[in-house]
Design an enzyme around this catalytic site. Structure first.
Site, PDB file in Angstrom:
ATOM      1  N   ASN A 194     -59.506  82.910  97.796  1.00 55.13           N
ATOM      2  CA  ASN A 194     -58.643  83.374  96.697  1.00 55.13           C
ATOM      3  C   ASN A 194     -57.193  83.120  97.048  1.00 55.13           C
ATOM      4  OD1 ASN A 194     -60.916  84.685  95.524  1.00 55.13           O
ATOM      5  ND2 ASN A 194     -60.482  86.552  96.678  1.00 55.13           N
ATOM      6  N   GLY A 202     -58.508  85.734 100.203  1.00 54.58           N
ATOM      7  CA  GLY A 202     -59.963  85.640  99.980  1.00 54.58           C
ATOM      8  C   GLY A 202     -60.654  86.078 101.258  1.00 54.58           C
ATOM      9  N   GLY A 215     -63.526  85.491 102.609  1.00 53.19           N
ATOM     10  CA  GLY A 215     -64.141  84.419 103.392  1.00 53.19           C
ATOM     11  C   GLY A 215     -63.080  83.566 104.066  1.00 53.19           C
ATOM     12  N   ALA A 216     -62.124  83.101 103.279  1.00 52.28           N
ATOM     13  CA  ALA A 216     -61.083  82.228 103.821  1.00 52.28           C
ATOM     14  C   ALA A 216     -60.242  82.948 104.873  1.00 52.28           C
ATOM     15  CB  ALA A 216     -60.199  81.716 102.688  1.00 52.28           C
ATOM     16  N   THR A 271     -65.388 100.427 110.888  1.00 53.44           N
ATOM     17  CA  THR A 271     -63.952 100.439 111.187  1.00 53.44           C
ATOM     18  C   THR A 271     -63.328 101.687 110.557  1.00 53.44           C
ATOM     19  OG1 THR A 271     -63.605  98.934 109.326  1.00 53.44           O
ATOM     20  CG2 THR A 271     -63.689  97.955 111.498  1.00 53.44           C
ATOM     21  N   ALA A 278     -56.251  92.282 104.667  1.00 54.69           N
ATOM     22  CA  ALA A 278     -56.908  91.337 105.590  1.00 54.69           C
ATOM     23  C   ALA A 278     -57.136  91.890 106.993  1.00 54.69           C
ATOM     24  CB  ALA A 278     -56.162  89.998 105.675  1.00 54.69           C
ATOM     25  N   ALA A 279     -56.818  93.158 107.225  1.00 50.93           N
ATOM     26  CA  ALA A 279     -57.063  93.718 108.566  1.00 50.93           C
ATOM     27  C   ALA A 279     -58.567  93.698 108.876  1.00 50.93           C
ATOM     28  CB  ALA A 279     -56.519  95.139 108.654  1.00 50.93           C
ATOM     29  N   GLY A 280     -59.377  94.070 107.883  1.00 49.61           N
ATOM     30  CA  GLY A 280     -60.832  94.052 108.087  1.00 49.61           C
ATOM     31  C   GLY A 280     -61.357  92.640 108.285  1.00 49.61           C
ATOM     32  N   GLY A 310     -49.108  90.455 103.863  1.00 51.18           N
ATOM     33  CA  GLY A 310     -49.944  89.388 103.321  1.00 51.18           C
ATOM     34  C   GLY A 310     -51.294  89.286 103.992  1.00 51.18           C
ATOM     35  N   SER A 332     -50.516  87.232 107.754  1.00 50.85           N
ATOM     36  CA  SER A 332     -50.357  88.326 108.719  1.00 50.85           C
ATOM     37  C   SER A 332     -51.185  88.120 109.993  1.00 50.85           C
ATOM     38  CB  SER A 332     -50.783  89.646 108.066  1.00 50.85           C
ATOM     39  OG  SER A 332     -52.182  89.631 107.828  1.00 50.85           O
TER      40      SER A 332
END
Ligand code: RIB
Length: 301
Positions: free
Chosen positions: A11, A39, A41-42, A218, A248-250, A286, A290
């Site tokens: 995404n 995204g 996956g990405a 987590t 996006a931390a996870g 971001g 990040s």
């Protein structure tokens, strides 16, 4: 090093920083909107690449400039994007993300091309699964496709890691039998179980009872909880940092875990490293923007 295959979403994130999350009927003013490669996956593929792994990303994008943003970002991290499907009649996936002053986010995903990845596409790219050692999946592409990919990877003796986000209304129970490691956060664990649970030990026991050998939950600033058949139960804490943006931390946690496992570390060691990577991510803005490089993660198991 072993090879990691990520099958999942791509995404472009449209990110707006707001003082607080708007409630129904409220209008608030924000600064500018930023386009950031994202995204689930990405993000995982990008993070694994930045952290030094040999990574291939499989999924679908549109034939548009958003796809270029994603491909350029992934390529800059050394990720192989040559097998990505391009859907001329679809947009690349988009995500609207609002981030408040506490760094918490809310996300709306418009799947676009992500929704077109089928079991047949996976079957046509069986060589990618055959060629990998570790498969990473999330749930932003069709569930049937994820089940097919996980089943095939399991048949071929690969390690399957599932980040069960976003949790669907009907989680396919069959999928549990193909997973080696599942990594929900606390909310996702409760959603998967469909009930309130008293803490992560109970939640992880209940997920283990579904036949998964390794459950990682987590816990944000409290770290991560491991419940593993081989390595036992551990609560691994994280250092305290000022939180800017948790986006996006996870994803970075999951990727870092896979990278460390690919290098032969134990699950406990891999989670310690993943905790540190996720800690760095929340101090930056971001999604892919990040994620640190391997050199930036000052960590020694
Ligand atoms: O996990 C964060 C990601 O969720 C964002 O990058 C957004 O694209 C959504 O997929």
């Amino acid at each position: 090093m072993k090879k990691i295959l990520v099958i999942g979403s791509l995404n472009v994130d449209m990110v707006v920083n707001v003082p607080h999350m708007p409630v129904a009927g409220e209008t608030i003013l924000a600064g500018n909107m930023e386009l950031v490669p994202g995204g689930k996956g990405a993000n995982q593929a990008y993070a694994a690449g930045r952290l030094g792994a040999h990574v291939t990303m499989f999924g679908a994008v549109g034939s548009d400039s958003y796809a270029d943003i994603e491909k350029q970002s992934l390529s800059s991290a050394g990720v192989d994007t040559s097998h990505l499907l391009v859907r001329k009649d679809k947009s690349t996936g988009l995500a609207w993300i609002t981030v408040n002053d506490e760094g918490d986010n809310s996300i709306i995903v418009i799947p676009g091309a992500n929704a077109t990845v089928t079991e047949r596409d996976i079957a046509a790219h069986d060589c990618l699964i055959r060629d990998c050692d570790i498969l990473l999946c999330q749930l932003e592409i069709p569930l049937k496709t994820v089940v097919y990919a996980a089943k095939r990877a399991r048949e071929l003796g690969k390690t399957v890691i599932l980040d069960p986000a976003p949790v669907p209304q009907q989680f396919p129970e069959e999928l549990y039998s193909y997973i080696d490691i599942i990594k929900p956060n606390e909310n996702e664990a409760a959603q998967l179980l469909g009930e309130q649970v008293k803490g992560c030990e109970e939640a992880s026991d209940k997920l283990r009872a579904k036949g998964i050998q390794n459950v990682l939950i987590t816990l944000g600033p409290k770290g991560a909880y491991i419940n593993s058949e081989k390595e036992g139960k551990h609560l691994l804490s994280v250092r305290s940092v000022p939180v800017v943006d948790t986006t996006a931390a996870g994803d970075a946690f999951t990727a870092a875990l896979a990278v460390r496992l690919a290098s032969g570390f134990s699950l406990v060691q891999a989670v310690r490293y993943a905790n540190e990577v996720a800690t760095i991510v929340v101090t930056r803005r971001g999604a892919q923007t990040s994620i640190p490089s391997a050199e930036e993660v000052l960590f020694d198991n």
